[in-house]
Write an enzyme that holds these catalytic residues in place. Structure first.
Site, PDB file in Angstrom:
ATOM      1  N   ARG A  36       0.833  -1.203   0.000  1.00 15.06           N
ATOM      2  CA  ARG A  36       0.000   0.000   0.000  1.00 15.06           C
ATOM      3  C   ARG A  36       0.865   1.251   0.000  1.00 15.06           C
ATOM      4  O   ARG A  36       1.913   1.304   0.638  1.00 15.06           O
ATOM      5  CB  ARG A  36      -0.891   0.021   1.253  1.00 15.06           C
ATOM      6  CG  ARG A  36      -1.857  -1.116   1.392  1.00 15.06           C
ATOM      7  CD  ARG A  36      -2.975  -1.136   0.416  1.00 15.06           C
ATOM      8  NE  ARG A  36      -3.785   0.049   0.401  1.00 15.06           N
ATOM      9  CZ  ARG A  36      -4.953   0.139  -0.264  1.00 15.06           C
ATOM     10  NH1 ARG A  36      -5.423  -0.902  -0.941  1.00 15.06           N
ATOM     11  NH2 ARG A  36      -5.640   1.246  -0.250  1.00 15.06           N
ATOM     12  N   VAL A  37       0.389   2.254  -0.690  1.00  9.65           N
ATOM     13  CA  VAL A  37       1.081   3.536  -0.669  1.00  9.65           C
ATOM     14  C   VAL A  37       0.340   4.527   0.230  1.00  9.65           C
ATOM     15  O   VAL A  37       0.779   5.631   0.454  1.00  9.65           O
ATOM     16  CB  VAL A  37       1.228   4.127  -2.093  1.00  9.65           C
ATOM     17  CG1 VAL A  37       2.195   3.304  -2.914  1.00  9.65           C
ATOM     18  CG2 VAL A  37      -0.116   4.223  -2.794  1.00  9.65           C
ATOM     19  N   ASP A  38      -0.810   4.108   0.739  1.00  8.67           N
ATOM     20  CA  ASP A  38      -1.563   4.993   1.622  1.00  8.67           C
ATOM     21  C   ASP A  38      -1.455   4.482   3.068  1.00  8.67           C
ATOM     22  O   ASP A  38      -0.600   3.673   3.389  1.00  8.67           O
ATOM     23  CB  ASP A  38      -3.035   5.076   1.177  1.00  8.67           C
ATOM     24  CG  ASP A  38      -3.646   3.677   1.004  1.00  8.67           C
ATOM     25  OD1 ASP A  38      -3.085   2.706   1.539  1.00  8.67           O
ATOM     26  OD2 ASP A  38      -4.683   3.575   0.330  1.00  8.67           O
ATOM     27  N   ASP A  39      -2.308   4.961   3.925  1.00  7.01           N
ATOM     28  CA  ASP A  39      -2.209   4.590   5.338  1.00  7.01           C
ATOM     29  C   ASP A  39      -3.058   3.377   5.681  1.00  7.01           C
ATOM     30  O   ASP A  39      -3.604   3.285   6.780  1.00  7.01           O
ATOM     31  CB  ASP A  39      -2.608   5.782   6.215  1.00  7.01           C
ATOM     32  CG  ASP A  39      -1.551   6.866   6.161  1.00  7.01           C
ATOM     33  OD1 ASP A  39      -0.383   6.517   5.913  1.00  7.01           O
ATOM     34  OD2 ASP A  39      -1.893   8.033   6.348  1.00  7.01           O
ATOM     35  N   VAL A  40      -3.184   2.468   4.758  1.00  5.08           N
ATOM     36  CA  VAL A  40      -3.948   1.263   5.042  1.00  5.08           C
ATOM     37  C   VAL A  40      -2.967   0.154   5.423  1.00  5.08           C
ATOM     38  O   VAL A  40      -1.957  -0.047   4.746  1.00  5.08           O
ATOM     39  CB  VAL A  40      -4.787   0.831   3.815  1.00  5.08           C
ATOM     40  CG1 VAL A  40      -5.472  -0.500   4.072  1.00  5.08           C
ATOM     41  CG2 VAL A  40      -5.819   1.899   3.495  1.00  5.08           C
TER      42      VAL A  40
END
Ligand code: 6R9
Length: 690
Positions: free
Chosen positions: A560-564
């Site tokens: 993931r590149v997000d905060d997931v």
């Protein structure tokens, strides 16, 4: 279409969908360019549905350039009570929010029913006696099996029960059950009536369950007395009771009916709490209903189900999948990704509470008239040989599992695996998180004895079904690599600025154009759907994952590149865990990051600042973990709680998670640039406070 192009299309589709006899000779790509290449085992390749990369490329091209012909043909394999409007394109969509509302439509104007295609179609064709589900309970020795006719009858009874409660097309029904046969049966009963099911994973807490019931305004709740996972007993009915109290308190929502399956092997009836007038025993009631139930014909774009998933911010999103597109895509990917053939025994170990259980326990296999194993328990109970015992018992030929479970078993050594024959296996699959080359090798060499290809399948709740995966038999594998996109899936890799990269590269993974299985909206919040998936990179579906593309065009998912977070294959939002932590009266701030975990893939690491009157202690850590357990579920409780005096923030007040990730990974000498921090000394304090 001109006759030549049509003939060509017919011939390639014939090849793809047609009988086994029509097969070309395998041609393997050259392997020099590959770093670590594993050729498809010869015996497998001889019988696989697809046999070369060039064949795949031809079909891929067809799917992209002629979606009407390609997907129209695939969809025609199902029963449509009324065909879609074939004078119009099979797909209509807009991914560019600047040009108006984002939408996706497939097979518009067509009427069908997914339950009919998964059950009635087979029974009417004379296959009702074939085995549909083989159920293995948590405790060895407990099992059950149902034919396609059996399942159809049970589904009709549940559907008739729901109708008797005035549940109609478009209403929502929440399902909160452990992995017993009634769970997929309940899903199919909803599908039969055009009722939108919302399955909530039985590991979620009462508060999470309540939030989901309130969000979708469910009319009826289907559950069971208790769930069993290894030595643990999950008091599902108690959790439900509490959740329904919360619904009444927070949303003034009275769920009028709660149907409870009595799984007395888990919890005897006397021990199940009961609310007269609302609660109904499943077995006593449902069995009284007719085993015939008319089908509700649904427009292709009507919703089939919703499933909540975590994003980087806000509360979980209820993603809506459509009847026509999801059916076609789930069924077609199942057949080709798993190379499903008559005689296969398919086992997907996922729980129906996640998308993998929707698509590859329930819908995909049944749409293909597959025989599936459903397992209630865990891989390590009563010991780490359980999976292989089940494989031998049911002669499983295709096993589809998550890396976290594979890692757990790998840690127990090879000997216990080798105690079992496993000769029935011919294909192994992986899903849910990156599988490291080491784990891949163990799965391939030890579990599959280098005889079964391993398919590393990448996809998401939002995508409905597989998007990037080897098509076994068609090209060589690379350990830890999802390889190539499925027919018609146009992967795009972008750099930081959103520029499309070509050739070997690394960047953000996006998808251009619509595929049939994409989720159509977020329940009750279409703008959230647009903002989350289509506004990050204009005109593209943004996956939230990063990837690398190698010289062979193979795609390696980097995470993931997000905060997931992805803990044991479960998607968890950092924001949700933080929200739970700060609801503790002594927690003033919390920041949550992931760190590498040998078994879970990622572990949860929480930085917590306390109010001045609180003293850090182990007891307080326990309280904080408990609060996360209560509000989300046990699987989201942080492994590490790190007391922080304050958190590293930029001058604009944003928490710098990059730095927290480094600290969580203990990479203190590699913290990187801290000059944009409002107060760089915070970092030193954090390291000292370890
Ligand atoms: C099907 C499912 C989706 C996220 C996805 C990605 C991760 C899934 C993967 C994988 C690497 C794979 N993921 N499969 N990462 N390799 N083969 O798991 O759906 O629960 O929505 O999770 O899982 O990060 O974005 P979902």
């Amino acid at each position: 279409m001109d006759p030549l192009a049509e003939r060509r299309l017919r011939s390639v589709l014939e090849h793809l969908l047609g009988p086994e006899s029509n097969r070309s000779v395998r041609s393997s790509p050259t392997s020099e360019a590959y770093e670590d290449v594993v050729q498809v085992p010869g015996d497998f390749a001889k019988k696989s549905l697809l046999s070369s990369r060039s064949q795949y490329e031809q079909l891929y091209e067809e799917a992209v350039t002629n979606p009407d012909g390609f997907w129209g043909r695939v969809a025609a394999g199902y029963f449509w009570q009324k065909l879609w409007d074939t004078s119009k394109p099979v797909c209509n969509y807009n991914f560019d929010a600047d040009k108006g509302r984002v939408f996706v439509e497939w097979f518009k104007g067509g009427f069908t029913n997914v339950c009919y295609n998964a059950l009635d179609r087979h029974v009417l064709a004379g296959y009702g006696h074939e085995l549909c589900f083989l159920w293995e309970g948590n405790d060895p020795g407990q099992s059950a099996q149902l034919t396609y006719s059996d399942v159809l009858k049970k589904v009709c009874q549940v559907a008739n029960f729901l109708r008797s409660k005035n549940v109609k097309k478009g209403d929502r029904v929440c399902i909160y059950m452990s992995m017993i046969l009634e769970l997929p049966i309940a899903m199919l009963a909803c599908a039969r009536l055009g009722v939108i099911h919302s399955v909530v994973f039985a590991g979620f807490s009462s508060e999470s369950l309540a939030g989901r019931i309130l969000d979708c305004q469910a009319k009826v709740l289907l559950t069971c007395a208790a769930g069993r996972r290894g030595n643990k007993l999950l008091p599902l009915k108690d959790i439900v009771d509490h959740a329904l109290e919360i619904c009444l308190r927070d949303g003034n929502l009275r769920v009028e009916t709660c149907l409870v399956y009595e799984n007395s092997f888990a919890l005897p009836r006397q021990k199940v709490s009961w609310v007269e007038g609302r609660d109904i025993w499943w077995q006593e009631t449902v069995s009284r209903f007719s085993v015939d139930c008319p089908v509700e014909w649904m427009e292709a774009e009507d919703p089939l189900f919703m499933l909540y998933t975590s994003g980087s911010t806000g509360k979980p999103k209820g993603l809506i999948h459509s009847v026509g597109g999801y059916m076609v895509y789930a069924g077609f990917t199942f057949k080709h990704v798993f190379d499903h053939q008559r005689g296969d025994i398919f086992w997907c170990t996922a729980d129906c509470g996640w998308i993998t259980g929707h698509t590859y326990v329930t819908y995909g296999p049944l749409l293909n008239r597959a025989t599936c194993v459903i397992f209630e328990g865990v891989p390590t109970f009563p010991d780490a040989g359980r999976w292989w015992e089940i494989v031998d018992k049911y002669q499983v030929s295709i096993l589809y599992a998550a890396p976290t479970a594979i890692r757990t078993l790998a840690a127990q050594g090879d000997e216990i695996v080798r105690k079992y024959s496993r000769k029935s296996l011919r294909l192994l699959g992986s899903v849910g998180e990156p599988i490291s080359p080491k784990t891949w090798r163990w799965y391939y060499e030890v579990c599959g004895e280098s005889r079964c290809p391993v398919i590393d399948t990448w996809w998401q709740t939002e995508t409905g079904a597989c998007m990037i995966s080897p098509l076994p038999g068609a090209w060589p594998m690379k350990p830890g690599c999802a390889t190539l996109p499925f027919f018609g899936v146009q992967t795009v890799v972008l750099d930081q600025e959103g520029k499309e990269l070509h050739g070997p590269c690394e960047g953000y993974l996006c998808i251009k154009g619509a595929w049939p299985g994409i989720a159509r909206t977020v329940y009750g919040d279409h703008s959230r759907y647009e903002n989350t998936y289509f506004k990050i990179w204009k005109g593209l579906y943004s996956t939230g994952d990063g990837c690398r593309r190698d010289a062979d065009g193979f795609i390696w998912i980097t995470g993931r590149v997000d905060d997931v977070l992805n803990v044991s294959g479960h998607r968890i939002s950092t924001g949700e865990v933080e929200g739970a932590l700060v609801s503790h009266p002594h927690c003033t701030e919390a920041a949550v990051v992931g760190y590498d975990h040998d078994v879970k893939g990622q572990g949860i690491y929480a930085f917590v600042t306390l109010s001045h009157e609180a003293t850090p202690s182990d007891a307080l850590k326990k309280q904080l973990r408990d609060i996360v357990r209560k509000q989300i579920g046990a699987f989201a409780a942080p492994e590490v709680i790190h007391w922080a005096v304050s958190l590293p923030r930029t001058r604009s007040g944003k928490i710098m998670r990059r730095i927290l990730r480094k600290i969580a990974a203990r990479q203190y000498t590699d913290i990187g640039d801290t000059s944009s921090l409002a107060d760089p000394s915070v970092v030193e304090d954090l390291i000292k406070g370890m």
